[in-house]
Design a protein around this motif. Sequence first.
Motif, short mmCIF file in Angstrom:
data_model
loop_
_atom_site.label_atom_id
_atom_site.label_comp_id
_atom_site.label_asym_id
_atom_site.label_seq_id
_atom_site.Cartn_x
_atom_site.Cartn_y
_atom_site.Cartn_z
N SER A 227 0.83 -1.21 0.00
CA SER A 227 0.00 0.00 0.00
C SER A 227 0.86 1.25 0.00
O SER A 227 0.53 2.25 -0.64
CB SER A 227 -0.94 -0.01 1.21
N THR A 228 1.99 1.21 0.70
CA THR A 228 2.91 2.35 0.70
C THR A 228 3.46 2.60 -0.70
O THR A 228 3.55 3.74 -1.17
CB THR A 228 4.08 2.09 1.67
N SER A 230 2.01 1.73 -3.49
CA SER A 230 0.91 2.21 -4.32
C SER A 230 0.72 3.71 -4.18
O SER A 230 0.50 4.43 -5.17
CB SER A 230 -0.38 1.48 -3.95
N GLN A 231 0.78 4.18 -2.94
CA GLN A 231 0.66 5.62 -2.70
C GLN A 231 1.81 6.38 -3.34
O GLN A 231 1.64 7.47 -3.89
CB GLN A 231 0.62 5.89 -1.19
N LYS A 234 1.22 6.60 -7.30
CA LYS A 234 -0.15 6.80 -7.78
C LYS A 234 -0.29 7.89 -8.84
O LYS A 234 -1.21 7.85 -9.66
CB LYS A 234 -1.10 7.07 -6.62
N ASN A 235 0.59 8.86 -8.85
CA ASN A 235 0.50 9.95 -9.82
C ASN A 235 1.34 9.71 -11.07
O ASN A 235 1.51 10.63 -11.89
CB ASN A 235 0.91 11.28 -9.17
#
Length: 348
Positions: A227-228, A230-231, A234-235
């Motif tokens: 999840s880290t 992915s964050q 993400k852009n």
Amino acid sequence: MAQVKTPRVLHIVKWYPHAADPQNGVFVRKHIYATDSNPLVLGFLNHAGPPEHDGMCTLYGSKNMSTAAKWGAYFAKVKSVQPELIHFHCYAPDLAPLLWFAKRAGIKTVHSEHWSGFLAQHPRPLQGWRKSLARWYMNQCHIVLPVSSVLSDGIKALAPDSRRNIVPNIIDSGVRKDTEKRPCTSICVVADVVLSIKQQDKIFAAFSALPRMQFELHFYGGGPDESTLSQMVKNHSNVFIHGRKSNAEILDLLPQHHALVLYSAYETFGITVLEARQAGLWAIVKSEFGCAPFYDEGCIIVTSDEALHTALEKVRELPRPEAAEFKDLSSHSIGKKLRTIYSKLLYA
């Protein structure tokens, strides 16, 4: 011509593919099946699921299993199959009493090791009773089989009296396909998402400075930091996170890419490097990984974050490398080596 005797070997595993996680310990399963197409396997796996039985293979979810229950399952299996040799795979403290039971019964013992915890550069080395128990265990096994020389050195430092013989991981040959490459220069990373070890964040940082229209980055693997990651990405429309894939899926996906990056803090082996080379990719790697003795001209060695960025940029201009072959790491070759070790231990 005298017939070679095939010993009865019981394999005791801590990592092994099971219903809830078919990818768990696939490298262990490959070693085992290289020696026998119908092996005797007893597993105490770190999950809480129900027991699984498949032919001569019995797997227990041992997370909530009492010590007495583990010992009972061990004695029942040994009584049932009457092994001449017990082959343990991947150290854990609960294997120590089983080793003691085996030696007391006069059964020869072999141990295969893959765990990075024995490497000198591991950030959390064994301490106290855990270190003493691991030293006793390695010294007491008739022979220990680390997957690389760097791992062998780490075990030697812990247990100087251990007897070791390196048996590398198996590189499956698979079926080579003419797969169309992705339109952009495509970089892939195949590793568990544990940023402190596998360093996907550093790979992303080096990659993010490249022209977005010319390069893309694909992360394969799951883990606690997914999840880290992915964050973090993400852009970036040219970065893709695919999650965990099976080994068979990875072998099918690799030929789509131009290069693989493995930039871990340490690797006992680094099997994806050689799988990528076998698929005809460039492999961007560090020199100290366990699989380094098998590097070829398709491996680009980097020593810093800046060198990593340069290597990623360079890949776009490089011609496609020749696919590598690792005949000495085939299932046939590794299986033959293991069977020879068994025979020498039992019959020499």
